[in-house]
Design an enzyme around this catalytic site. Structure first.
Site, short mmCIF file in Angstrom:
data_model
loop_
_atom_site.label_atom_id
_atom_site.label_comp_id
_atom_site.label_asym_id
_atom_site.label_seq_id
_atom_site.Cartn_x
_atom_site.Cartn_y
_atom_site.Cartn_z
N GLY A 164 -0.77 10.03 18.49
CA GLY A 164 -1.66 9.42 19.48
C GLY A 164 -1.27 9.81 20.89
O GLY A 164 -2.13 10.09 21.74
N THR A 189 8.43 10.47 16.11
CA THR A 189 8.02 9.54 15.06
C THR A 189 9.10 9.46 14.00
O THR A 189 9.58 10.49 13.53
CB THR A 189 6.70 9.95 14.39
OG1 THR A 189 6.49 9.16 13.22
CG2 THR A 189 6.70 11.41 14.00
N ASP A 200 8.45 8.42 11.17
CA ASP A 200 7.76 8.74 9.92
C ASP A 200 7.84 10.22 9.59
O ASP A 200 7.52 10.62 8.46
CB ASP A 200 6.28 8.34 10.01
CG ASP A 200 6.08 6.84 10.04
OD1 ASP A 200 7.08 6.10 9.86
OD2 ASP A 200 4.94 6.39 10.25
N MET A 249 9.02 1.86 6.89
CA MET A 249 7.90 2.44 7.62
C MET A 249 7.44 3.73 6.95
O MET A 249 8.19 4.38 6.23
CB MET A 249 8.27 2.66 9.07
CG MET A 249 8.32 1.38 9.87
SD MET A 249 8.53 1.66 11.63
CE MET A 249 8.14 0.02 12.27
N GLU A 262 5.17 1.55 3.88
CA GLU A 262 4.17 0.58 4.33
C GLU A 262 2.73 1.01 4.04
O GLU A 262 1.84 0.17 3.88
CB GLU A 262 4.32 0.31 5.82
CG GLU A 262 4.09 1.53 6.70
CD GLU A 262 4.26 1.25 8.18
OE1 GLU A 262 3.86 0.16 8.62
OE2 GLU A 262 4.78 2.13 8.89
N ILE A 277 15.18 -0.85 12.09
CA ILE A 277 15.45 0.58 11.87
C ILE A 277 15.01 1.41 13.07
O ILE A 277 15.70 2.34 13.48
CB ILE A 277 14.75 1.05 10.58
CG1 ILE A 277 15.52 0.54 9.35
CG2 ILE A 277 14.62 2.57 10.54
CD1 ILE A 277 14.83 0.83 8.04
#
Length: 426
Positions: free
Chosen positions: A173, A200, A202, A245, A298, A352
Site C-alpha cells: 500500500g 513487511t 509477511d 500474521m 491469519e 512479533i
C-alpha cells in the site's frame, strides 16, 4: 511475461556530477554501472539458452544527478510496525548526511498523514543525537498510520518543504502511494526522486526475495510456538494453537514451523483445508501422542468464517479472525465426540512485529538504506530497493505494486513444512 523494458528504471535526467565517494574508485567495492544486471532466472538446464532478462543492480554510481550539498531529504514510515524500521531510518540518515553530505534529512510524522498539512504534524529534522540509539528500539520514531492521502496534496507539501529526495518505507500500500506520488511529480516536471524501501513481515512483496523484518518475526514466532508446545504437553489432550500474521501469504507460518520443529499442523492461505479433514486428523494425533501444536496464518481458512466483507484503510480485504474460530471449532468437536481437548490459544501478532530487528535483518536494513541513498542521489526514481538472487536491485514500482507474492505449494518451502509436520498424511 516480463521484458527488459518492463524493468527499465526511470531517471530524472543525465548525471553530470562526480560522486563524493572517492574511495569506491578502486578495489572490489567499486561504482556500479547502469548496465550491470542481476539475472531474473538464475538457473538453466544443459544447453538451454540463458535468458538475459535482469534487474538493474543497485549500488553507488560514479556520477550523480543531484548535488548532495543542495539536497533536502524526507523519510516516511507507513502501515503496520515491522522490526527494522528504525534501522532503515538510521542508516539512511548516516549514508545521506555522513557519507554524501546532504545537510537536511526530515522525518515525516505518522505516515502519509504527515504529508497532508491539514491533518498531520510538522516534520522534524533528524540529527546524530536523534538517530544514535534508535536501532535498539522496535517500532519507528517517526510514527506511522494507515490509509492513503491525495497525491496532489502530498506533492504540494514535498515541494513546499524543498524536498528532492523522498524515501517511503512500507508495504505494498505504501509503495502504491509512492508510485502515485512519483507519477504526480512527473506530470508536474518536478525534480524529486522517489525511492522506496519495501517493508513487511509477511514477506509478500513482489520481486523482493526477502523483506526486512521477516526473519526477526520468524525468530520471535518460533519462541511462541515452543511455548505453545510446552503448554500442550503439560495437560491431557493438550492443543497449542498459535495464530501468526500472514494475510495473503504463509511465509512466517511456514518458516517458523520449520525452525521450531514442534508443529503438527500448519495452515496457510495458499493451501485450503476443511474442518472435516482437519478435526479428525487432530483427533488421531491426540489419540496417539496426547498433544498437538497447530500454527495458522491469519489469512488461512477465510472461506470457513462468516465475517464482514470490505477493505481496511490500507486497502487490504477485511479478514475473519481464524484463531478464535478454530479454537471454538476444536473445542466443540472434541466435546461432542466425548474426548475433550484442552486448547491453549496464542496470538502474538503485535508482539512479533514490535520487536527490534535481529542481526540478519539489521544487515539487510543497512544494505537497503545504503542502496536507496545511492539510487536517489543518482536521480533514479519511481522504484524500490529489492533483493533478487541475494543481490540488491532496482525494482520499478509499476511492475510490483498491486501484486502479492505467495508461497507456491509445489516448491521446497511448503514441502519442508509437510515433511516437518507430517500433515501430508491426512
Amino acid at each position: 511475461m516480463l521484458t527488459q523494458e518492463d524493468l527499465r528504471i526511470t531517471s530524472l535526467g543525465p548525471r553530470k556530477l562526480l560522486s563524493p565517494l572517492r574511495h569506491l574508485r578502486e578495489g572490489p567495492r567499486s561504482f556500479v554501472p547502469d548496465d550491470r544486471r542481476v539475472m531474473y532466472h538464475i538457473e538453466y538446464c544443459g544447453d538451454e539458452i540463458v535468458n538475459p532478462l535482469g534487474f538493474e543492480k543497485a549500488g553507488p554510481r560514479e556520477q550523480l544527478y543531484f548535488d548532495p550539498a543542495e539536497c533536502r531529504a524526507a523519510i516516511v514510515t507507513c502501515g503496520g510496525l515491522c522490526p527494522g524500521l528504525n534501522n532503515i531510518i538510521r542508516n539512511l540518515y548516516y549514508k545521506l548526511h555522513g557519507d554524501y553530505g546532504v545537510p537536511t534529512i526530515l522525518g515525516i510524522r505518522n505516515g502519509y498523514l504527515g504529508l497532508n498539512p491539514e491533518l498531520g504534524r510538522e516534520p522534524f529534522p533528524l540529527t546524530d543525537s536523534v538517530v544514535e540509539q534508535i536501532h535498539h528500539q522496535g517500532g519507528t520514531i517517526l510514527g506511522t498510520s494507515r490509509g492513503p492521502q491525495d497525491a496532489r496534496v502530498m506533492v504540494d507539501y514535498l515541494e513546499s518543504l524543498g524536498v528532492n529526495l523522498f524515501f517511503p518505507i512500507g508495504g505494498d500500500g505504501t509503495q502504491k502511494g509512492a508510485h502515485l506520488i512519483a507519477q504526480e511529480i512527473e506530470r508536474r516536471g518536478l525534480k524529486i526522486a522517489v525511492v522506496g524501501v519495501p517493508k513487511t513481515i509477511d514477506n509478500d512483496i513482489k520481486f523482493c526475495y526477502r523483506s526486512f523484518g521477516y526473519l526477526s518475526a520468524v525468530s520471535e514466532a518460533e519462541t511462541v510456538i515452543d511455548r505453545a508446545h510446552v503448554e500442550a504437553k503439560s495437560t491431557p489432550r493438550g492443543v497449542g494453537l498459535v495464530k501468526l500474521m500472514g494475510r495473503e501469504a504463509g511465509f512466517i507460518a511456514a518458516a517458523a514451523t520449520i525452525a521450531s520443529g514442534e508443529v503438527n499442523f500448519t495452515l496457510i492461505p495458499e493451501a485450503p483445508f476443511s474442518l472435516d479433514e482437519l478435526l479428525p486428523a487432530i483427533g488421531r494425533r491426540l489419540d496417539k501422542r496426547d498433544h498437538a501444536v497447530i500454527v495458522v496464518a491469519e489469512g488461512a481458512g477465510q472461506d470457513l468464517i462468516d465475517h464482514e466483507q470490505g477493505r481496511d484503510k490500507s486497502g487490504n480485504r477485511k479478514l475473519g479472525d481464524i484463531g478464535p474460530f478454530l479454537k471454538q471449532a476444536i473445542t466443540d468437536h472434541f466435546n461432542e465426540v466425548g474426548k475433550p481437548a484442552a486448547v491453549k490459544y496464542f496470538d502474538p501478532s503485535y508482539y512479533i512485529r514490535s520487536v527490534q530487528a535481529n542481526a540478519a535483518d539489521s544487515l539487510l536494513c543497512e544494505m537497503f538504506a545504503r542502496c536507496a541513498a545511492h539510487a536517489a542521489l543518482a536521480g533514479k526514481t519511481d522504484l524500490f530497493i529489492g533483493l533478487w538472487n541475494n543481490r540488491p536491485v532496482h525494482v520499478p514500482l509499476r511492475v510490483s505494486v498491486g501484486q502479492v507474492k505467495r508461497m507456491e505449494p509445489a516448491r521446497d518451502l511448503w514441502s519442508a513444512v509437510l515433511a516437518t509436520t507430517g500433515q501430508e498424511k491426512w
